[in-house]
Design a protein around this motif. Sequence first.
Motif, short mmCIF file in Angstrom:
data_model
loop_
_atom_site.label_atom_id
_atom_site.label_comp_id
_atom_site.label_asym_id
_atom_site.label_seq_id
_atom_site.Cartn_x
_atom_site.Cartn_y
_atom_site.Cartn_z
N PHE A 271 -19.32 95.98 -48.63
CA PHE A 271 -19.47 96.56 -47.31
C PHE A 271 -20.42 95.72 -46.49
O PHE A 271 -21.55 95.47 -46.87
CB PHE A 271 -20.01 98.00 -47.40
CG PHE A 271 -20.15 98.65 -46.06
CD1 PHE A 271 -19.07 99.28 -45.49
CD2 PHE A 271 -21.35 98.62 -45.38
CE1 PHE A 271 -19.18 99.88 -44.24
CE2 PHE A 271 -21.48 99.21 -44.12
CZ PHE A 271 -20.40 99.84 -43.55
N GLU A 272 -19.91 95.28 -45.36
CA GLU A 272 -20.71 94.57 -44.36
C GLU A 272 -20.41 95.23 -43.04
O GLU A 272 -19.24 95.31 -42.62
CB GLU A 272 -20.35 93.08 -44.33
CG GLU A 272 -20.66 92.35 -45.62
CD GLU A 272 -20.07 90.95 -45.67
OE1 GLU A 272 -19.26 90.60 -44.78
OE2 GLU A 272 -20.42 90.22 -46.59
N ARG A 273 -21.44 95.70 -42.38
CA ARG A 273 -21.26 96.48 -41.17
C ARG A 273 -20.42 95.75 -40.12
O ARG A 273 -19.49 96.30 -39.54
CB ARG A 273 -22.63 96.85 -40.59
CG ARG A 273 -22.58 97.83 -39.47
CD ARG A 273 -24.00 98.29 -39.09
NE ARG A 273 -23.96 99.38 -38.16
CZ ARG A 273 -23.76 99.24 -36.85
NH1 ARG A 273 -23.57 98.05 -36.32
NH2 ARG A 273 -23.74 100.30 -36.07
N GLU A 274 -20.73 94.49 -39.89
CA GLU A 274 -20.02 93.72 -38.87
C GLU A 274 -18.54 93.56 -39.22
O GLU A 274 -17.67 93.65 -38.37
CB GLU A 274 -20.67 92.34 -38.67
CG GLU A 274 -22.08 92.39 -38.12
CD GLU A 274 -23.12 92.81 -39.15
OE1 GLU A 274 -22.88 92.66 -40.38
OE2 GLU A 274 -24.18 93.31 -38.74
N ILE B 82 -16.76 96.90 -38.67
CA ILE B 82 -16.51 97.12 -37.24
C ILE B 82 -15.35 96.25 -36.77
O ILE B 82 -14.50 96.69 -35.99
CB ILE B 82 -17.79 96.86 -36.42
CG1 ILE B 82 -18.81 97.96 -36.73
CG2 ILE B 82 -17.49 96.80 -34.93
CD1 ILE B 82 -20.21 97.70 -36.18
#
Length: 143
Positions: A109-112, A115
């Motif tokens: 999981f990587e926020r960017e 998104i």
Amino acid sequence: MGETFFTSKDAAKITGCTLRQLQYWREKGVIVPMVSATGTGRSVYYSRSELVELAVMVYLLSVGLTFESASGVLQQLRELEPNFAKENSQRRLMLVFDTSEGILKLKDFERESAIAFLDRGEAIIPLWLEQIHQQLNQTLPIN
């Protein structure tokens, strides 16, 4: 101190599975607990690690995955993070649809990145192992 084992009834109560689900998953080889032949019957015992795997399956089914997809993701998780069920893993993952292979894939999981998937209209499903461990720890009986 030895490992604690749980009966099918206990495992169902702790994870929210039905006894039929446990039996089906065992028959399909998705989560295979220890089976002990005793007397005229047999007893089924789940380890804590197997309870974590059951909790992952319950979560994946609860977000709408089919049994086949959920069991495939569980297998990916075993390959990606071999000790996820034995330790209180803090790893945060996400499921995304891989259009080239036509399957759901686990990624860190990587926020960017999440998104960006959402901006393209692609769904993501978070899989935070720390939450699964925390929820399971809350439902385990205290010894």
